[in-house]
Design a protein around this motif. Structure first.
Motif, PDB file in Angstrom:
ATOM      1  N   ILE A  24     -11.148  -9.347  -3.622  1.00  0.00           N
ATOM      2  CA  ILE A  24     -10.557  -8.015  -3.691  1.00  0.00           C
ATOM      3  C   ILE A  24      -9.366  -7.957  -2.748  1.00  0.00           C
ATOM      4  O   ILE A  24      -9.503  -8.224  -1.554  1.00  0.00           O
ATOM      5  CB  ILE A  24     -11.589  -6.932  -3.322  1.00  0.00           C
ATOM      6  CG1 ILE A  24     -12.823  -7.063  -4.224  1.00  0.00           C
ATOM      7  CG2 ILE A  24     -10.966  -5.544  -3.438  1.00  0.00           C
ATOM      8  CD1 ILE A  24     -13.969  -6.157  -3.844  1.00  0.00           C
ATOM      9  N   SER A  78       0.799  -1.220   0.000  1.00  0.00           N
ATOM     10  CA  SER A  78       0.000   0.000   0.000  1.00  0.00           C
ATOM     11  C   SER A  78       0.838   1.281   0.000  1.00  0.00           C
ATOM     12  O   SER A  78       0.361   2.331  -0.383  1.00  0.00           O
ATOM     13  CB  SER A  78      -0.948   0.011   1.197  1.00  0.00           C
ATOM     14  OG  SER A  78      -0.196  -0.042   2.390  1.00  0.00           O
ATOM     15  N   ALA A  93     -15.570   0.401   1.669  1.00  0.00           N
ATOM     16  CA  ALA A  93     -14.434   1.084   2.295  1.00  0.00           C
ATOM     17  C   ALA A  93     -14.262   0.618   3.738  1.00  0.00           C
ATOM     18  O   ALA A  93     -13.151   0.359   4.185  1.00  0.00           O
ATOM     19  CB  ALA A  93     -14.625   2.592   2.237  1.00  0.00           C
ATOM     20  N   MET A 126     -12.873  -2.882   3.795  1.00  0.00           N
ATOM     21  CA  MET A 126     -11.469  -2.946   3.414  1.00  0.00           C
ATOM     22  C   MET A 126     -10.542  -2.356   4.476  1.00  0.00           C
ATOM     23  O   MET A 126      -9.339  -2.577   4.435  1.00  0.00           O
ATOM     24  CB  MET A 126     -11.259  -2.205   2.088  1.00  0.00           C
ATOM     25  CG  MET A 126     -12.026  -2.757   0.908  1.00  0.00           C
ATOM     26  SD  MET A 126     -11.562  -4.432   0.449  1.00  0.00           S
ATOM     27  CE  MET A 126      -9.891  -4.175  -0.106  1.00  0.00           C
ATOM     28  N   ASP A 131      -5.317  -3.771  -1.509  1.00  0.00           N
ATOM     29  CA  ASP A 131      -5.059  -2.528  -2.234  1.00  0.00           C
ATOM     30  C   ASP A 131      -6.239  -2.139  -3.124  1.00  0.00           C
ATOM     31  O   ASP A 131      -6.178  -1.146  -3.837  1.00  0.00           O
ATOM     32  CB  ASP A 131      -3.775  -2.623  -3.049  1.00  0.00           C
ATOM     33  CG  ASP A 131      -3.802  -3.698  -4.122  1.00  0.00           C
ATOM     34  OD1 ASP A 131      -4.846  -4.390  -4.285  1.00  0.00           O
ATOM     35  OD2 ASP A 131      -2.777  -3.868  -4.812  1.00  0.00           O
ATOM     36  N   GLY A 132      -7.324  -2.909  -3.066  1.00  0.00           N
ATOM     37  CA  GLY A 132      -8.537  -2.580  -3.807  1.00  0.00           C
ATOM     38  C   GLY A 132      -8.627  -3.191  -5.189  1.00  0.00           C
ATOM     39  O   GLY A 132      -9.639  -3.037  -5.863  1.00  0.00           O
ATOM     40  N   CYS A 133      -7.596  -3.889  -5.636  1.00  0.00           N
ATOM     41  CA  CYS A 133      -7.618  -4.518  -6.959  1.00  0.00           C
ATOM     42  C   CYS A 133      -8.399  -5.827  -6.915  1.00  0.00           C
ATOM     43  O   CYS A 133      -8.330  -6.567  -5.935  1.00  0.00           O
ATOM     44  CB  CYS A 133      -6.203  -4.811  -7.430  1.00  0.00           C
ATOM     45  SG  CYS A 133      -5.271  -3.327  -7.806  1.00  0.00           S
TER      46      CYS A 133
END
Length: 126
Positions: free
Chosen positions: A93, A13, A46, A49, A96-98
């Motif tokens: 997911i 990150s 959000a 995560m 890092d959100g990918c």
């Protein structure tokens, strides 16, 4: 067989290189990256995560997907939010959100489970 691509380099990150990492990222996942509704049915992606762990949103309430991920529960979070308006049945997911993996809508269970286990092993470890 679902189409796959390879990730050439992985980063944490803060942008530090984690070295080369190759692995399948799932069938036709590229259209999910910018899909605004991909996880809109979760209370807050959000917030989900924030723990810094991979998240597995099960958007079709597919028990075989959740069962296949049981061996990784100490390293991932699973959330179920069944909806008819979804870009995929489930996603993996990364922190890092990918999107690391996706199962297409109504993809056969055997292929979905195999792909999920391969992706979890690649991205989260055995």
């Amino acid at each position: 067989m679902p189409s796959t691509q390879s990730i050439e380099h992985a980063f944490d990150s803060s942008g530090r290189s984690l070295g080369k990492k190759k692995g399948p990222i799932g069938p036709s996942h590229s259209q999910l990256i910018a899909h605004p509704g991909a996880c809109a049915h979760l209370p807050s992606l959000a917030e989900t995560m924030r723990a810094g762990r991979p998240v597995l949103p099960d958007l079709a309430d597919r028990v075989e997907i959740r069962d296949a991920a049981q061996g990784w529960l100490d390293r991932i979070d699973i959330h179920t939010a069944a909806t008819d308006d979804r870009p995929a049945d489930a996603l993996l997911i990364r922190p890092d959100g990918c999107v690391a993996w996706a199962v297409t809508v109504e993809e056969p269970a055997e292929r979905a489970v195999t792909g999920l286990r391969e992706s979890l092993s690649t991205w989260v470890g055995r």
